[in-house]
Enzyme design. Structure first.
Site, mmCIF file in Angstrom:
data_model
loop_
_atom_site.group_PDB
_atom_site.id
_atom_site.type_symbol
_atom_site.label_atom_id
_atom_site.label_comp_id
_atom_site.label_asym_id
_atom_site.label_seq_id
_atom_site.Cartn_x
_atom_site.Cartn_y
_atom_site.Cartn_z
ATOM 1 N N THR A 174 0.828 -1.210 0.000
ATOM 2 C CA THR A 174 0.000 0.000 0.000
ATOM 3 C C THR A 174 0.865 1.264 0.000
ATOM 4 O OG1 THR A 174 -1.856 -1.036 1.102
ATOM 5 C CG2 THR A 174 -1.558 1.299 1.550
ATOM 6 N N GLY A 225 -10.342 -3.447 3.441
ATOM 7 C CA GLY A 225 -9.321 -3.309 4.488
ATOM 8 C C GLY A 225 -9.409 -1.966 5.191
#
Ligand code: ASP
Length: 341
Positions: free
Chosen positions: A206, A236
């Site tokens: 990420t 998430g």
């Protein structure tokens, strides 16, 4: 006399308006995880370091020229989303069906306004869609086709879902699914967790960016493809304000990366801000408590980058590595990957 008074007042207030904060700065991450030197070729390491330093410099230059933290974060994250190295935009990880589902969020520390998208499949730069949600809608979080449709209506570039897919992520999905077939279900501390052993070994690619601009305004942004082999439209922490992203001018700006379920349960990004706001802790202590004590005790792994309203920074993680970089107002650049650097 009146004229003199007026001139004096005017020049005072314009000095006040123009007063600039010398401590501006930017911090980014490109994911945390099992990032070890022994698994890295010199070429890969060089590519990551170059990408991190270029991305940080983009944001730094914007801040230096008097741009806002929002502008700096958006352009910095564009660079990371467009790079196939990171798990965001092009090069995002694939879900169990071999498709991308993109999440992103943004928060403005001055107004506490925020925007986010989850499960988008077509918007080229998800961070911009999150910012548009914040600025041009009455909502905070849009999902799936709605998020793509909104991005299109806002004039953002849409691409075919294939644009995001890279061979590296196809190979990773294959590996994870083969392991999954072998083991079927893994038993972890008496609870059945489908993909736990694979995640533990994962790199969370990420991307995130936090910045303090010359006007004293903090902001934070995060963008991701989530986790390899995710199922059932799993969401998430990255698009969840308070978990993956948080910013408040009173305290700090935070962007998270790691095993998202734990970051949601630990409300990680907000918790760091709350420790500063209610307990008066300095940023580095607050970040250490939340990552090394709270998150670790929960069983979660990952890290955060953060900056406070004075330009102090934290890059805290409980994994062997985290791709990370920082530039202060003097232009000193710090790029790191492994734990002991
Ligand atoms: N936090 C992200 C998620 O759980 C993954 C990552 O950081 O790479 O979706």
């Amino acid at each position: 006399m009146t004229y003199l008074l007026f001139t004096l007042l005017f020049s005072c207030s314009s000095t006040l308006i123009k007063k600039e904060n010398d401590n501006f700065g930017i911090v980014i991450h490109g994911g945390a995880g099992t990032i070890l030197k022994k698994n890295m070729t010199p070429e890969m390491e060089k590519n990551y370091r170059e990408a991190l330093s270029e991305a940080t410099t983009i944001g730094y230059n914007i801040l230096k020229e008097g741009g806002t933290s929002q502008e700096a974060i958006e352009k910095t994250i564009h660079y990371l989303e467009n790079s196939p190295l990171f798990n965001a935009g092009k090069g995002a990880v694939l879900n169990a069906k071999g498709k991308v589902e993109l999440d992103a969020s943004f928060m403005d520390g001055k107004t506490l306004n925020a925007g986010a998208i989850t499960g988008a499949t077509r918007v080229k730069n998800p961070i911009s869609a999150a910012i548009k949600v914040m600025k041009n809608s009455v909502h905070v979080l849009l999902s799936g086709k709605g998020a793509d449709d909104f991005a299109k209506k806002e004039g953002l570039e849409l691409v075919s879902p294939e644009y995001f897919i890279t061979q590296r992520r196809l190979d990773a999905l294959k590996r994870v699914q083969e392991k999954e077939k072998e083991k079927k279900v893994a038993i972890v501390e008496d609870s059945e967790v489908m993909y736990d052993p694979f995640i533990k070994d994962s790199k969370y690619g990420t991307v995130g960016c936090v910045a303090l601009d010359k006007f004293g305004n903090l902001a934070a942004g995060t963008s991701t493809g989530g986790m390899t082999n995710k199922k059932w439209n799993r969401i998430g922490d990255s698009p969840i304000i308070g978990a993956g992203t948080y910013a408040n001018n009173k305290t700090c700006a935070v962007s998270s990366t790691g095993w998202g379920e734990y970051f949601i349960r630990g409300i990680v990004a907000y918790d760091i801000s709350a420790l500063m706001e209610y307990k008066n802790l300095p940023l580095n202590e607050a970040a250490k408590i939340v990552i090394q004590e709270k998150l670790t005790k929960l069983g979660g792994s990952g890290g955060v980058v953060a900056i406070d309203n004075k330009g102090n920074i934290a890059m805290e993680f409980n994994t062997p590595g985290m791709y990370r970089a920082h530039m202060n107002s003097k232009g000193d650049l710090d790029v790191k990957i492994y734990k002991n650097e």
